[in-house]
Design a protein around this motif. Structure first.
Motif, PDB file in Angstrom:
ATOM      1  N   GLN A  77     -17.820  14.831  14.944  1.00  0.00           N
ATOM      2  CA  GLN A  77     -16.425  14.472  14.838  1.00  0.00           C
ATOM      3  C   GLN A  77     -16.197  13.353  15.518  1.00  0.00           C
ATOM      4  N   GLY A  80     -17.602  10.463  13.360  1.00  0.00           N
ATOM      5  CA  GLY A  80     -16.663  10.448  12.474  1.00  0.00           C
ATOM      6  C   GLY A  80     -15.431   9.681  12.227  1.00  0.00           C
ATOM      7  N   GLN A  81     -14.915  10.057  13.488  1.00  0.00           N
ATOM      8  CA  GLN A  81     -13.406   9.420  13.663  1.00  0.00           C
ATOM      9  C   GLN A  81     -13.915   8.111  14.296  1.00  0.00           C
ATOM     10  N   VAL A  86     -11.545   0.440  11.672  1.00  0.00           N
ATOM     11  CA  VAL A  86     -11.881  -0.760  10.688  1.00  0.00           C
ATOM     12  C   VAL A  86     -12.843  -1.700  11.517  1.00  0.00           C
ATOM     13  N   VAL A  88     -15.012  -1.242  14.134  1.00  0.00           N
ATOM     14  CA  VAL A  88     -16.252  -0.629  14.297  1.00  0.00           C
ATOM     15  C   VAL A  88     -17.313  -1.010  13.088  1.00  0.00           C
ATOM     16  N   VAL A  89     -18.295  -1.671  13.474  1.00  0.00           N
ATOM     17  CA  VAL A  89     -19.442  -2.049  12.304  1.00  0.00           C
ATOM     18  C   VAL A  89     -20.395  -1.058  12.002  1.00  0.00           C
TER      19      VAL A  89
ATOM     20  N   MET B 121      -1.096   1.924  16.864  1.00  0.00           N
ATOM     21  CA  MET B 121      -2.552   2.081  16.891  1.00  0.00           C
ATOM     22  C   MET B 121      -3.153   3.490  16.400  1.00  0.00           C
ATOM     23  N   LYS B 125      -3.621   3.075   9.744  1.00  0.00           N
ATOM     24  CA  LYS B 125      -5.157   3.224   9.279  1.00  0.00           C
ATOM     25  C   LYS B 125      -5.789   1.955  10.105  1.00  0.00           C
ATOM     26  N   HIS B 126      -4.715   0.867  10.045  1.00  0.00           N
ATOM     27  CA  HIS B 126      -5.381  -0.385  10.976  1.00  0.00           C
ATOM     28  C   HIS B 126      -4.026  -1.213  11.095  1.00  0.00           C
ATOM     29  N   ASN B 127      -3.997  -1.960  12.130  1.00  0.00           N
ATOM     30  CA  ASN B 127      -2.740  -3.003  12.083  1.00  0.00           C
ATOM     31  C   ASN B 127      -3.726  -4.590  12.488  1.00  0.00           C
ATOM     32  N   LEU B 146      -7.059  -2.224   2.439  1.00  0.00           N
ATOM     33  CA  LEU B 146      -7.310  -1.186   3.680  1.00  0.00           C
ATOM     34  C   LEU B 146      -6.188  -0.334   3.227  1.00  0.00           C
ATOM     35  N   ARG B 151      -9.489   6.489   1.915  1.00  0.00           N
ATOM     36  CA  ARG B 151      -8.448   7.265   2.245  1.00  0.00           C
ATOM     37  C   ARG B 151      -7.223   6.604   2.472  1.00  0.00           C
ATOM     38  N   ASP B 180     -12.840 -10.489   5.450  1.00  0.00           N
ATOM     39  CA  ASP B 180     -13.449 -10.325   6.812  1.00  0.00           C
ATOM     40  C   ASP B 180     -13.246  -8.876   7.534  1.00  0.00           C
ATOM     41  N   LEU B 181     -13.755  -7.917   6.833  1.00  0.00           N
ATOM     42  CA  LEU B 181     -13.800  -6.547   7.293  1.00  0.00           C
ATOM     43  C   LEU B 181     -15.218  -5.907   7.319  1.00  0.00           C
ATOM     44  N   PRO B 182     -16.183  -6.410   8.248  1.00  0.00           N
ATOM     45  CA  PRO B 182     -17.461  -5.990   8.270  1.00  0.00           C
ATOM     46  C   PRO B 182     -17.820  -4.684   8.646  1.00  0.00           C
ATOM     47  N   GLY B 183     -16.805  -3.960   8.986  1.00  0.00           N
ATOM     48  CA  GLY B 183     -17.000  -2.453   9.485  1.00  0.00           C
ATOM     49  C   GLY B 183     -16.377  -1.551   8.447  1.00  0.00           C
ATOM     50  N   TYR B 184     -15.710  -1.963   7.435  1.00  0.00           N
ATOM     51  CA  TYR B 184     -14.824  -1.075   6.460  1.00  0.00           C
ATOM     52  C   TYR B 184     -15.760  -0.910   5.324  1.00  0.00           C
ATOM     53  N   ARG B 185     -15.937   0.448   5.138  1.00  0.00           N
ATOM     54  CA  ARG B 185     -16.927   0.974   4.022  1.00  0.00           C
ATOM     55  C   ARG B 185     -16.141   2.116   3.619  1.00  0.00           C
ATOM     56  N   ASP B 305     -13.195  11.223   2.932  1.00  0.00           N
ATOM     57  CA  ASP B 305     -13.138  10.845   4.640  1.00  0.00           C
ATOM     58  C   ASP B 305     -13.968  11.979   5.262  1.00  0.00           C
ATOM     59  N   LYS B 306     -15.169  11.510   5.821  1.00  0.00           N
ATOM     60  CA  LYS B 306     -16.221  12.233   6.226  1.00  0.00           C
ATOM     61  C   LYS B 306     -15.867  13.074   7.469  1.00  0.00           C
ATOM     62  N   ALA B 307     -14.736  12.496   8.490  1.00  0.00           N
ATOM     63  CA  ALA B 307     -14.380  12.933   9.407  1.00  0.00           C
ATOM     64  C   ALA B 307     -13.667  14.417   9.162  1.00  0.00           C
TER      65      ALA B 307
END
Lengths: 181, 571
Positions: A77, A80-81, A86, A88-89, B121, B125-127, B146, B151, B180-185, B305-307
């Motif tokens: 969890q 996952g969270q 966004v 977090v790379v 925050m 989902k993002h700001n 985004l 999701r 420029d969203l290197p962490g967004y998959r 969403d895997k969470a």
């Protein structure tokens, strides 16, 4: 989630089974730390320690090493969270038994002639270094394992006036071991 | 081409294909409202910023496209926090633009300053806080990306006044890399191993249930769901967030599960041996007491969403995927349960014993709220869109309306936001002007956001509002009656104060009232004839009516309370 969550950034307990080390690569942008801290707070995940510094790839990324309480919430969890943030790379999870963990402790101890010898013994036993000294005080530094830092901290409790700071740990997998992404 | 930041912001919205923005201007966002005059984008001027947010949500839920709202800093921004939180809970794609005080004033407690990126925050989902005019196109493009991928959810862009006033060289990102969203998959490749394990579970199932959640609508998987369900003959339940994902008229549809779900939908889940969750999140309003929920079932959990996996309920197989792709993969592997004849025989027996019921309407007494909804439905064109607030009327609307297609049920699920109905209905009508839009509202909810009917009249948005006026905060009253020994605390509102007909008329709408059966049929006919202005109908309903079936909070779904008529006990 435990029934009585410990305070956020609460008392350090190095019992090895409870904690997990997350090495988190983040974008070096304003508010990233607040996003991580806010996520942990609102989801009820506990943090033991947190260390942040620019990552190897320069100013674009930072590395956040978070020691989490894997009993406050399932690690799946937490990861996952965290991964949904966004900024977090990448997250790698280093299990305690595979981790090479180090932490920096610095402490200034008020001393007098009577107890200076015992202090020098403590410093020598711990493998710590004296980095500053004057007539009334000694500042020591230890870069070591969290357990080693714990031992030094306990040994210094016998002194009346100690100002002690610890950085929180950073970690890499031991050679031959890998972090799980 | 040199543009101001404000011009670049409007041009960026045009690049994204935005056709309408819901908003209200103020000091910090003033520069952006100037180029809006010259834009093709329609602006709907709301009367309160909360209305802008809920309208954008209604627009998004009805069209599947992201809703856009724009407000000023400080109180303008905090007033839209509730819709942002609502959209976050329901995974609704939203882009919210807030003005901010000038960069140099940030952190000085300037007039109408607030830290809206900090405040939101945890509910976006993002700001973004945009720091230079040159960055505006990237922020807008990234925000839409985004909000609408993976999701979905709300994204907020905070733009300081000096940024919208300064000059930039126009550009627009043409590739995702430029966002420029290197962490967004947002998407993971389909795990063939997980699919194979899921298929193996399906192949041995004897009592399966398809537990369809809002993610099925978000991934536009209704056609795949229909094909999969018909091929496998599995029973289907649709959660409050998924109403319309599967036709209510379909014989395999058992209806809504949960606290006020159909007896058969709730009980089939309790007794199933395989629960296939399709974009649902095991919300407490569905599960009841978690250890007792579908206790004998294996779970296949499909979610993008895997969470969500193992958050509430252990997943025997977790499939990280959008619902459509997972269903296609199950079909490709010919996943087929065992013979379901015995299971269907049991299900049909439950349906026969416990259909949805309410007491006969009397010809002279107060109206039955369920009957009002059925009477509206009987005269409604196919494809009518229903919006609702939150409470008893919402549950009755979900139970008694027959939803046949996606985008026809506009509702606040996870957050349970009272006052959602009127503005979200307006947003839905803006997005689907060819459709009739009815808002089934409660008197408590109506009073929270009714001023947006002024917006609706001024902007030519002819929605129809049915107030089920029982003079109470009805759902709270129901709980106080059932669980607090009829000690009614602060729930009485009065049927006559305000006068809803006069209020409607003061807002430029047609106001009607029905106090008995004949009037009920007459005013519905009359409302259906009016297509140029909003109509508000004050239906006087019986406050003693309660929503059944019901599972008490925290109770096991096995302890579902059916309607008193079905217990053989006089009400």
């Amino acid at each position: 989630m435990s029934a009585t969550p410990e305070p956020f950034l609460g008392v350090v307990d190095h019992t090895p089974v409870r904690h997990h080390i997350l090495s988190v690569l983040v974008e070096n942008k304003a508010g990233v730390l607040a996003r991580i801290a806010g996520l942990f707070a609102r989801r009820g995940f506990n943090i033991y320690s947190l260390a942040v510094a620019p990552a190897e790839s320069g100013a674009r990324f930072s590395r956040v090493t978070i020691v989490v309480d894997a009993e406050s919430a399932p690690l799946e969890q937490i990861v996952g969270q965290l991964d949904k943030l966004v900024n977090v790379v990448a997250i790698s999870d280093i299990s305690p038994k595979d981790a090479l963990e180090r932490e920096l402790l610095i402490a200034t101890i008020k001393t007098d002639v009577d107890n200076r010898t015992s202090l020098l013994d403590i410093i020598a036993n711990a493998g710590a270094a004296i980095v500053d000294v004057d007539a009334k005080s000694v500042t020591v530094m230890l870069a070591g394992t969290p357990g080693g830092c714990d031992e030094l901290e306990r040994a210094l409790e016998s002194f009346a006036e100690v100002e002690l700071h610890r950085t929180g740990r950073v970690a890499l997998p031991r050679l031959g071991k890998t972090a799980s992404a | 081409m040199q543009l101001t930041g404000a011009q670049a912001l409007i041009k960026s919205l045009e690049q994204q294909g935005v056709e309408v923005v819901f908003g209200l201007p103020g000091g910090a966002i003033l520069p952006v409202y100037d180029p809006l005059i010259d834009s093709s984008i329609r602006h709907i001027l709301v009367r309160h910023e909360q209305g802008a947010g809920h309208m954008a949500e209604g627009y998004a839920l009805a069209t599947g496209r992201p809703g856009v709202a724009m407000v000023t800093s400080g109180p303008g921004a905090t007033n839209i926090v509730t819709p942002i939180g609502n959209a976050h809970m329901d995974s609704t794609p939203l882009v919210v633009i807030t003005g901010q005080v000038a960069s140099g004033s940030i952190g000085t407690d300037a007039f109408q300053e607030c830290d809206i990126t900090g405040i939101t925050m945890g509910i976006t989902k993002h700001n973004f806080l945009v720091k230079s005019a040159q960055e505006i196109p990237r922020a807008v493009a990234a925000a839409f990306h985004l909000a609408t991928t993976g999701r979905p959810g709300p994204v907020l862009i905070d733009v300081p006044k000096d940024v919208t006033q300064s000059m930039m060289d126009w550009w627009y990102p043409s590739t995702i890399e430029e966002y420029d969203l290197p962490g967004y998959r947002p998407e993971a490749p389909l795990d063939e191993n997980a699919i194979a394990r899921a298929v193996a579970l399906i192949d041995v199932a004897e009592r399966p249930v398809l537990y369809v959640g809002g993610g099925t609508l978000k991934s536009r998987a209704s056609a795949e769901l229909l094909a999969f369900a018909e091929r496998t003959k599995m029973p289907v339940v649709t959660t409050l967030m998924a109403r319309g994902a599967f036709p209510d008229s379909h014989e395999q549809h058992l209806g809504m599960p949960g606290m006020h779900g159909m007896y058969t939908a709730v009980t089939a889940i309790q007794k199933c041996d395989l629960l296939i969750s399709l974009g649902a999140r095991f919300d407490d309003r569905v599960t009841g007491k978690i250890p007792a929920f579908a206790a004998g079932a294996k779970v296949i959990h499909v979610d993008i969403d895997k969470a969500e996996f193992n958050k509430v309920r252990h997943a025997d197989v977790a499939v990280q995927s959008n619902v459509a792709a997972a269903l296609l993969a199950f079909d490709a592997a010919s996943a087929t349960p065992r013979n379901l004849d015995a299971w269907w025989k049991q299900i049909r027996a439950w349906q026969e014993r416990y259909p949805l019921v309410y007491e006969e309407p009397s010809t002279d007494g107060l109206l039955r709220p369920q009957h009002v909804i059925q009477a509206i439905a009987a005269k409604a064109e196919p494809g009518t869109i229903i919006a609702s607030g939150v409470g008893q009327h919402q549950m009755w609307a979900s139970q008694f309306w027959k939803f046949e297609e996606p985008g026809t049920w506009i509702n606040s699920g996870g957050a349970g936001t009272m006052g959602f109905g009127v503005p979200s209905a307006i947003g839905a009508k803006v997005g689907r002007p060819e459709r009739t839009v009815w808002c089934i509202d409660g008197d408590g909810c109506f009073q929270m956001t009714a001023q947006e009917l002024v917006t609706a009249r001024a902007e030519g948005i002819p929605i129809k509002v049915a107030i089920l006026n029982n003079a109470y905060l009805g759902m709270v009253r129901q709980w106080q009656e059932m669980f607090y020994e009829e000690r009614y605390s602060e729930v009485y509102l009065s049927a006559d104060l305000p006068d809803y007909v006069k209020w409607a008329e003061a807002m430029g709408c047609v106001g009607l009232r029905a106090t008995n059966l004949k009037e009920m049929h007459d005013v519905i006919e009359e409302a259906n004839k009016i297509n140029d202005v909003p109509v508000v109908i004050d239906f006087r309903t019986d406050s003693s009516e309660k929503v059944f079936p019901m599972v008490a909070a925290g109770a096991s779904n096995d302890d579902i309370m059916v309607h008193p008529l079905q217990r053989g006990v006089a009400k």
